[in-house]
Design a protein around this motif. Structure first.
Motif, PDB file in Angstrom:
ATOM      1  N   GLY A 158       0.809  -1.207   0.000  1.00 42.08           N
ATOM      2  CA  GLY A 158       0.000   0.000   0.000  1.00 42.08           C
ATOM      3  C   GLY A 158       0.843   1.257   0.000  1.00 42.08           C
ATOM      4  N   HIS A 159       0.216   2.391   0.244  1.00 44.79           N
ATOM      5  CA  HIS A 159       0.954   3.654   0.223  1.00 44.79           C
ATOM      6  C   HIS A 159       0.524   4.602   1.335  1.00 44.79           C
ATOM      7  CE1 HIS A 159      -2.777   4.703  -1.757  1.00 44.79           C
ATOM      8  NE2 HIS A 159      -2.489   5.971  -1.624  1.00 44.79           N
ATOM      9  N   LEU A 160      -0.638   4.388   1.920  1.00 47.29           N
ATOM     10  CA  LEU A 160      -1.119   5.282   2.976  1.00 47.29           C
ATOM     11  C   LEU A 160      -1.713   4.425   4.087  1.00 47.29           C
ATOM     12  CD1 LEU A 160      -1.243   8.363   3.353  1.00 47.29           C
ATOM     13  CD2 LEU A 160      -3.606   8.293   2.558  1.00 47.29           C
ATOM     14  N   PRO A 161      -1.125   4.454   5.290  1.00 45.60           N
ATOM     15  CA  PRO A 161      -1.586   3.553   6.357  1.00 45.60           C
ATOM     16  C   PRO A 161      -3.020   3.811   6.788  1.00 45.60           C
ATOM     17  CG  PRO A 161      -0.024   5.167   7.213  1.00 45.60           C
ATOM     18  CD  PRO A 161      -0.009   5.312   5.720  1.00 45.60           C
ATOM     19  N   ALA A 162      -3.686   2.740   7.230  1.00 47.24           N
ATOM     20  CA  ALA A 162      -5.093   2.819   7.640  1.00 47.24           C
ATOM     21  C   ALA A 162      -5.288   3.793   8.795  1.00 47.24           C
ATOM     22  CB  ALA A 162      -5.594   1.424   8.023  1.00 47.24           C
ATOM     23  N   GLN A 163      -4.319   3.848   9.731  1.00 46.20           N
ATOM     24  CA  GLN A 163      -4.447   4.735  10.888  1.00 46.20           C
ATOM     25  C   GLN A 163      -4.486   6.202  10.457  1.00 46.20           C
ATOM     26  OE1 GLN A 163      -4.824   3.517  14.157  1.00 46.20           O
ATOM     27  NE2 GLN A 163      -5.525   5.624  14.428  1.00 46.20           N
ATOM     28  N   TYR A 164      -3.667   6.556   9.467  1.00 46.73           N
ATOM     29  CA  TYR A 164      -3.660   7.933   8.973  1.00 46.73           C
ATOM     30  C   TYR A 164      -5.004   8.276   8.326  1.00 46.73           C
ATOM     31  CZ  TYR A 164      -2.316  12.124   6.411  1.00 46.73           C
ATOM     32  OH  TYR A 164      -2.266  13.406   5.929  1.00 46.73           O
ATOM     33  N   ARG A 165      -5.544   7.334   7.549  1.00 53.90           N
ATOM     34  CA  ARG A 165      -6.843   7.578   6.909  1.00 53.90           C
ATOM     35  C   ARG A 165      -7.937   7.742   7.965  1.00 53.90           C
ATOM     36  NH1 ARG A 165      -5.078   3.248   3.623  1.00 53.90           N
ATOM     37  NH2 ARG A 165      -6.700   1.878   4.459  1.00 53.90           N
ATOM     38  N   LYS A 166      -7.865   6.934   9.023  1.00 50.78           N
ATOM     39  CA  LYS A 166      -8.869   7.018  10.087  1.00 50.78           C
ATOM     40  C   LYS A 166      -8.746   8.330  10.847  1.00 50.78           C
ATOM     41  CE  LYS A 166     -10.422   4.661  14.293  1.00 50.78           C
ATOM     42  NZ  LYS A 166     -10.193   3.512  15.205  1.00 50.78           N
ATOM     43  N   ASP A 167      -7.511   8.704  11.226  1.00 49.58           N
ATOM     44  CA  ASP A 167      -7.285   9.928  11.998  1.00 49.58           C
ATOM     45  C   ASP A 167      -7.708  11.178  11.246  1.00 49.58           C
ATOM     46  OD1 ASP A 167      -6.274   8.365  14.022  1.00 49.58           O
ATOM     47  OD2 ASP A 167      -4.166   8.772  13.559  1.00 49.58           O
ATOM     48  N   ASN A 168      -7.593  11.134   9.919  1.00 49.92           N
ATOM     49  CA  ASN A 168      -7.909  12.307   9.109  1.00 49.92           C
ATOM     50  C   ASN A 168      -9.252  12.190   8.392  1.00 49.92           C
ATOM     51  OD1 ASN A 168      -5.315  14.198   8.997  1.00 49.92           O
ATOM     52  ND2 ASN A 168      -4.625  12.071   9.049  1.00 49.92           N
ATOM     53  N   ASN A 169     -10.053  11.197   8.815  1.00 43.55           N
ATOM     54  CA  ASN A 169     -11.402  11.013   8.281  1.00 43.55           C
ATOM     55  C   ASN A 169     -11.409  10.939   6.751  1.00 43.55           C
ATOM     56  OD1 ASN A 169     -14.174  10.658   8.654  1.00 43.55           O
ATOM     57  ND2 ASN A 169     -14.602  12.833   8.306  1.00 43.55           N
ATOM     58  N   ILE A 170     -10.439  10.153   6.239  1.00 40.66           N
ATOM     59  CA  ILE A 170     -10.356   9.969   4.792  1.00 40.66           C
ATOM     60  C   ILE A 170     -11.182   8.742   4.431  1.00 40.66           C
ATOM     61  CG2 ILE A 170      -8.835   9.582   2.815  1.00 40.66           C
ATOM     62  CD1 ILE A 170      -6.609  10.903   4.431  1.00 40.66           C
ATOM     63  N   LEU A 171     -12.412   8.985   4.047  1.00 37.63           N
ATOM     64  CA  LEU A 171     -13.335   7.900   3.719  1.00 37.63           C
ATOM     65  C   LEU A 171     -13.912   8.131   2.331  1.00 37.63           C
ATOM     66  CD1 LEU A 171     -15.286   7.817   7.110  1.00 37.63           C
ATOM     67  CD2 LEU A 171     -13.440   6.289   6.416  1.00 37.63           C
ATOM     68  N   LEU A 172     -14.074   7.052   1.603  1.00 37.28           N
ATOM     69  CA  LEU A 172     -14.693   7.147   0.286  1.00 37.28           C
ATOM     70  C   LEU A 172     -16.144   6.703   0.397  1.00 37.28           C
ATOM     71  CD1 LEU A 172     -11.889   5.730  -2.036  1.00 37.28           C
ATOM     72  CD2 LEU A 172     -12.425   8.112  -1.518  1.00 37.28           C
ATOM     73  N   ALA A 173     -17.019   7.675   0.555  1.00 33.06           N
ATOM     74  CA  ALA A 173     -18.445   7.364   0.679  1.00 33.06           C
ATOM     75  C   ALA A 173     -19.162   7.884  -0.557  1.00 33.06           C
ATOM     76  CB  ALA A 173     -19.011   8.015   1.938  1.00 33.06           C
ATOM     77  N   SER A 174     -19.573   6.983  -1.406  1.00 27.91           N
ATOM     78  CA  SER A 174     -20.223   7.393  -2.646  1.00 27.91           C
ATOM     79  C   SER A 174     -21.389   6.474  -2.954  1.00 27.91           C
ATOM     80  CB  SER A 174     -19.219   7.360  -3.803  1.00 27.91           C
ATOM     81  OG  SER A 174     -19.866   7.623  -5.020  1.00 27.91           O
ATOM     82  N   ALA A 175     -22.455   7.056  -3.450  1.00 28.35           N
ATOM     83  CA  ALA A 175     -23.610   6.254  -3.839  1.00 28.35           C
ATOM     84  C   ALA A 175     -23.356   5.549  -5.164  1.00 28.35           C
ATOM     85  CB  ALA A 175     -24.841   7.153  -3.953  1.00 28.35           C
ATOM     86  N   ARG A 176     -22.340   6.019  -5.897  1.00 27.50           N
ATOM     87  CA  ARG A 176     -22.042   5.439  -7.191  1.00 27.50           C
ATOM     88  C   ARG A 176     -20.993   4.336  -7.059  1.00 27.50           C
ATOM     89  NH1 ARG A 176     -21.049   9.917 -11.671  1.00 27.50           N
ATOM     90  NH2 ARG A 176     -21.089   7.988 -12.903  1.00 27.50           N
ATOM     91  N   LYS A 177     -21.134   3.319  -7.865  1.00 29.44           N
ATOM     92  CA  LYS A 177     -20.204   2.198  -7.851  1.00 29.44           C
ATOM     93  C   LYS A 177     -18.872   2.617  -8.458  1.00 29.44           C
ATOM     94  CE  LYS A 177     -19.679  -2.559  -9.467  1.00 29.44           C
ATOM     95  NZ  LYS A 177     -20.280  -3.660 -10.275  1.00 29.44           N
ATOM     96  N   ASP A 178     -17.781   2.154  -7.848  1.00 26.76           N
ATOM     97  CA  ASP A 178     -16.454   2.437  -8.370  1.00 26.76           C
ATOM     98  C   ASP A 178     -16.229   1.564  -9.605  1.00 26.76           C
ATOM     99  OD1 ASP A 178     -13.826   2.980  -8.887  1.00 26.76           O
ATOM    100  OD2 ASP A 178     -13.036   2.207  -6.997  1.00 26.76           O
ATOM    101  N   THR A 179     -16.113   2.198 -10.771  1.00 30.17           N
ATOM    102  CA  THR A 179     -15.909   1.451 -12.012  1.00 30.17           C
ATOM    103  C   THR A 179     -14.467   1.548 -12.507  1.00 30.17           C
ATOM    104  OG1 THR A 179     -16.604   3.389 -13.296  1.00 30.17           O
ATOM    105  CG2 THR A 179     -18.310   1.763 -12.735  1.00 30.17           C
ATOM    106  N   SER A 180     -13.582   2.099 -11.681  1.00 36.01           N
ATOM    107  CA  SER A 180     -12.185   2.229 -12.080  1.00 36.01           C
ATOM    108  C   SER A 180     -11.448   0.904 -11.869  1.00 36.01           C
ATOM    109  CB  SER A 180     -11.504   3.332 -11.254  1.00 36.01           C
ATOM    110  OG  SER A 180     -11.353   2.908  -9.906  1.00 36.01           O
ATOM    111  N   PHE A 181     -10.211   0.837 -12.367  1.00 38.05           N
ATOM    112  CA  PHE A 181      -9.390  -0.353 -12.166  1.00 38.05           C
ATOM    113  C   PHE A 181      -9.112  -0.580 -10.684  1.00 38.05           C
ATOM    114  CE2 PHE A 181      -7.835   0.643 -16.605  1.00 38.05           C
ATOM    115  CZ  PHE A 181      -8.469  -0.440 -17.188  1.00 38.05           C
ATOM    116  N   GLN A 182      -9.110   0.509  -9.912  1.00 39.50           N
ATOM    117  CA  GLN A 182      -8.795   0.398  -8.484  1.00 39.50           C
ATOM    118  C   GLN A 182      -9.764  -0.533  -7.764  1.00 39.50           C
ATOM    119  OE1 GLN A 182      -6.018   2.130  -7.694  1.00 39.50           O
ATOM    120  NE2 GLN A 182      -5.923   1.144  -5.696  1.00 39.50           N
TER     121      GLN A 182
END
Length: 268
Positions: free
Chosen positions: A122-146
């Motif tokens: 990976g590239h960004l630790p889960a703890q950092y995403r949690k501490d900074n409220n980095i969440l991907l909340a979308s009603a649309r389905k992710d259609t990218s390669f990711q």
């Protein structure tokens, strides 16, 4: 853009700004070496104090070596860390000999590990995403390669992939520019858009491509990166530590070689 509720133009502008501010240093295509029949190694070098020009020259040599994946200056017992691929053990020994020769009389010692399994690349630790409220909340389905990538990937020695010329050309283009669009690859190779899209999807689902990641300057976002080498003494300890560290919230990725672990962490 839809995953974070912004337009494509807004996303492009923000990425451009992050690059100009030196937070995003570039991007990388992460390849699974095992399905290409390659071996993976981590090398830790101890060197005498290099003059600034010598240090720059040596680091440039490592960075430009055709089999280097990444390298960096570290502090602690070792001075430089290098992660690379090789065709086989004989080829690795030749590369190591080449590195020692380039270092010359400044070489002191080296420790190296053959990486048998890699976890959670990976590239960004889960703890950092949690501490900074980095969440991907979308009603649309992710259609990218990711959306095709596994959250907790484990890669090890697997059956060698059979690639045709189109697969190889796609990998070459993405290695040179991981952000190249499907449309641009299609135009460059004179192959249909749908064929290129399906080929990339298959390379991901077959675990040959295991990630497209931004190269981040951790200190710019309040993180410090650490590399930790740990040895376990029993198979029981080995199993317990492996399960513990695989889900560590500050982990970036983990490399394993029979009772030896190289752990990459990013801490605030």
């Amino acid at each position: 853009g839809s995953l974070v509720g912004l337009s494509k133009d807004s996303i492009r502008y923000r990425i451009k700004r992050l690059r100009s501010e030196g937070i995003i240093l570039g991007s990388a295509l992460v390849i699974n070496p095992y399905v290409l029949g390659l071996k993976s190694y981590s090398i830790f070098l101890k060197v005498n104090n290099l003059a600034s020009e010598e240090e720059v020259s040596f680091i440039q040599f490592l960075m430009q070596h055709p089999f280097t994946i990444w390298c960096g200056i570290i502090s602690g017992e070792w001075d430089i860390a290098v992660h690379l691929f090789s065709k086989d053990s004989t080829h690795f020994n030749a590369i190591l000999k080449e590195i020692k020769a380039k270092c010359g009389t400044n070489f002191v010692d080296a420790m190296y590990l053959e990486n048998v399994v890699m976890y959670n690349y990976g590239h960004l630790p889960a703890q950092y995403r949690k501490d900074n409220n980095i969440l991907l909340a979308s009603a649309r389905k992710d259609t990218s390669f990711q959306a095709l990538f596994c959250n907790n990937i484990s890669i090890s020695k697997e059956a060698i992939a059979i690639l045709d010329s189109i697969d190889k050309q796609i990998l070459k283009l993405l290695a040179e520019n991981p952000q190249m669009s499907v449309a641009n690859i299609s135009a460059k190779l004179k192959v249909s858009f749908d064929t290129i899209k399906n080929r990339i999807s298959n390379l991901i689902t077959n675990k040959l491509i295991i990630g497209f990641y931004p190269l981040l300057k951790f200190t710019s976002i309040g993180l410090q990166a650490y590399i930790i080498f740990i040895e376990t003494t029993t198979s029981e300890d080995d199993m317990k530590f492996k399960e513990y560290i695989k889900t560590h919230p500050n982990g970036i990725f983990l490399i394993y070689e029979y009772c030896s672990f190289v752990v990459f962490l990013a801490l605030t």
